[in-house]
Write a protein that holds these residues in place. Sequence first.
Motif, PDB file in Angstrom:
ATOM      1  N   LYS A  70       0.838  -1.265  -0.050  1.00  5.62           N
ATOM      2  CA  LYS A  70       0.094   0.052  -0.067  1.00  5.62           C
ATOM      3  C   LYS A  70       0.799   1.233  -0.028  1.00  5.62           C
ATOM      4  N   THR A  71       1.991   1.254   0.611  1.00  2.00           N
ATOM      5  CA  THR A  71       2.973   2.200   0.584  1.00  2.00           C
ATOM      6  C   THR A  71       3.716   2.585  -0.714  1.00  2.00           C
ATOM      7  N   GLN A  72       3.981   1.440  -1.406  1.00  2.00           N
ATOM      8  CA  GLN A  72       4.363   1.598  -2.872  1.00  2.00           C
ATOM      9  C   GLN A  72       3.434   1.976  -3.869  1.00  2.00           C
ATOM     10  N   TRP A  73       2.094   1.524  -3.670  1.00  2.00           N
ATOM     11  CA  TRP A  73       1.181   1.844  -4.651  1.00  2.00           C
ATOM     12  C   TRP A  73      -0.202   2.206  -3.919  1.00  2.00           C
ATOM     13  N   GLY A  74      -0.279   3.602  -3.607  1.00  2.00           N
ATOM     14  CA  GLY A  74      -1.114   4.133  -2.720  1.00  2.00           C
ATOM     15  C   GLY A  74      -2.561   4.114  -3.142  1.00  2.00           C
ATOM     16  N   LYS A  75      -2.702   3.697  -4.535  1.00  2.00           N
ATOM     17  CA  LYS A  75      -4.177   3.932  -4.990  1.00  2.00           C
ATOM     18  C   LYS A  75      -4.848   2.488  -4.838  1.00  2.00           C
ATOM     19  N   LEU A  76      -3.928   1.379  -4.153  1.00  2.00           N
ATOM     20  CA  LEU A  76      -4.826   0.178  -3.911  1.00  2.00           C
ATOM     21  C   LEU A  76      -5.612   0.363  -2.516  1.00  2.00           C
ATOM     22  N   THR A  77      -6.930  -0.038  -2.510  1.00  2.00           N
ATOM     23  CA  THR A  77      -7.443  -0.041  -1.529  1.00  2.00           C
ATOM     24  C   THR A  77      -7.314  -1.135  -0.437  1.00  2.00           C
ATOM     25  N   ASP A  78      -7.783  -0.907   0.813  1.00  2.00           N
ATOM     26  CA  ASP A  78      -7.781  -2.310   1.705  1.00  2.00           C
ATOM     27  C   ASP A  78      -8.415  -3.504   1.127  1.00  2.00           C
ATOM     28  N   ASP A  79      -9.618  -3.078   0.516  1.00  2.00           N
ATOM     29  CA  ASP A  79     -10.485  -4.223  -0.088  1.00  2.00           C
ATOM     30  C   ASP A  79      -9.529  -4.827  -1.476  1.00  2.00           C
ATOM     31  N   ASP A  80      -8.891  -4.004  -2.005  1.00  2.00           N
ATOM     32  CA  ASP A  80      -7.843  -4.672  -2.925  1.00  2.00           C
ATOM     33  C   ASP A  80      -7.078  -5.218  -2.212  1.00  2.00           C
ATOM     34  N   LEU A  81      -6.108  -4.914  -1.423  1.00  2.00           N
ATOM     35  CA  LEU A  81      -5.148  -5.957  -0.764  1.00  2.00           C
ATOM     36  C   LEU A  81      -5.992  -7.166  -0.373  1.00  2.00           C
ATOM     37  N   THR A  82      -6.953  -7.251   0.330  1.00  2.00           N
ATOM     38  CA  THR A  82      -7.731  -8.423   0.643  1.00  2.00           C
ATOM     39  C   THR A  82      -7.976  -9.182  -0.261  1.00  2.00           C
ATOM     40  N   GLN A  83      -8.358  -8.800  -1.571  1.00  2.00           N
ATOM     41  CA  GLN A  83      -8.647  -9.759  -2.923  1.00  2.00           C
ATOM     42  C   GLN A  83      -7.529 -10.086  -3.454  1.00  2.00           C
ATOM     43  N   ILE A  84      -6.407  -9.236  -3.190  1.00  2.00           N
ATOM     44  CA  ILE A  84      -5.120  -9.983  -3.777  1.00  2.00           C
ATOM     45  C   ILE A  84      -4.468 -10.969  -3.092  1.00  2.00           C
ATOM     46  N   ASN A  85      -4.424 -10.985  -1.678  1.00  2.00           N
ATOM     47  CA  ASN A  85      -4.188 -12.016  -0.751  1.00  2.00           C
ATOM     48  C   ASN A  85      -2.872 -12.787  -1.236  1.00  2.00           C
ATOM     49  N   GLY A  86      -1.902 -12.042  -1.668  1.00  2.00           N
ATOM     50  CA  GLY A  86      -0.618 -12.584  -1.992  1.00  2.00           C
ATOM     51  C   GLY A  86      -0.436 -13.077  -3.494  1.00  2.00           C
ATOM     52  N   ASN A  87      -1.621 -13.015  -4.363  1.00  2.00           N
ATOM     53  CA  ASN A  87      -1.744 -13.145  -5.626  1.00  2.00           C
ATOM     54  C   ASN A  87      -1.151 -12.545  -6.639  1.00  2.00           C
ATOM     55  N   ARG A  88       0.125 -12.930  -7.343  1.00  2.00           N
ATOM     56  CA  ARG A  88       0.734 -11.774  -8.226  1.00  2.00           C
ATOM     57  C   ARG A  88      -0.241 -11.358  -9.166  1.00  2.00           C
ATOM     58  N   GLU A  89      -0.739 -12.373  -9.854  1.00  2.00           N
ATOM     59  CA  GLU A  89      -1.616 -12.247 -10.944  1.00  2.00           C
ATOM     60  C   GLU A  89      -2.847 -11.047 -10.700  1.00  2.00           C
ATOM     61  N   ILE A  90      -3.278 -11.051  -9.659  1.00  2.00           N
ATOM     62  CA  ILE A  90      -4.476 -10.192  -9.209  1.00  2.00           C
ATOM     63  C   ILE A  90      -3.727  -9.019  -8.761  1.00  2.00           C
ATOM     64  N   LEU A  91      -2.701  -8.979  -8.184  1.00  2.00           N
ATOM     65  CA  LEU A  91      -1.927  -7.757  -7.921  1.00  2.00           C
ATOM     66  C   LEU A  91      -1.490  -6.844  -9.319  1.00  2.00           C
ATOM     67  N   GLU A  92      -1.199  -7.641 -10.260  1.00  2.00           N
ATOM     68  CA  GLU A  92      -0.898  -7.126 -11.447  1.00  2.00           C
ATOM     69  C   GLU A  92      -2.030  -6.530 -12.294  1.00  2.00           C
ATOM     70  N   GLY A  93      -3.362  -7.059 -12.197  1.00  2.00           N
ATOM     71  CA  GLY A  93      -4.564  -6.594 -12.770  1.00  2.00           C
ATOM     72  C   GLY A  93      -4.926  -5.327 -12.021  1.00  2.00           C
TER      73      GLY A  93
END
Length: 68
Positions: free
Chosen positions: A18-41
């Motif tokens: 979140k520090t690196q990419w501040g536009k990501l929301t807490d919900d985004d981080l929950t959805q990503i859950n460590g999955n690189r492909e979801i983070l990329e998307g």
Amino acid sequence: MNWDRIEGNWKQISGNVKTQWGKLTDDDLTQINGNREILEGKLQERYGYAKDEVKRQIDTWSTNVRTM
């Protein structure tokens, strides 16, 4: 740091993401859950980056990230 370690330590590392990419929301981080492909998307969606730019940024970030 390899991606398996990032995925395994996602709760600790997500603040760094979140520090690196501040536009990501807490919900985004929950959805990503460590999955690189979801983070990329999510980065493409939030920032409008091209796929190769997203991959480059994540590679650079993951090389420098440290667990807490």
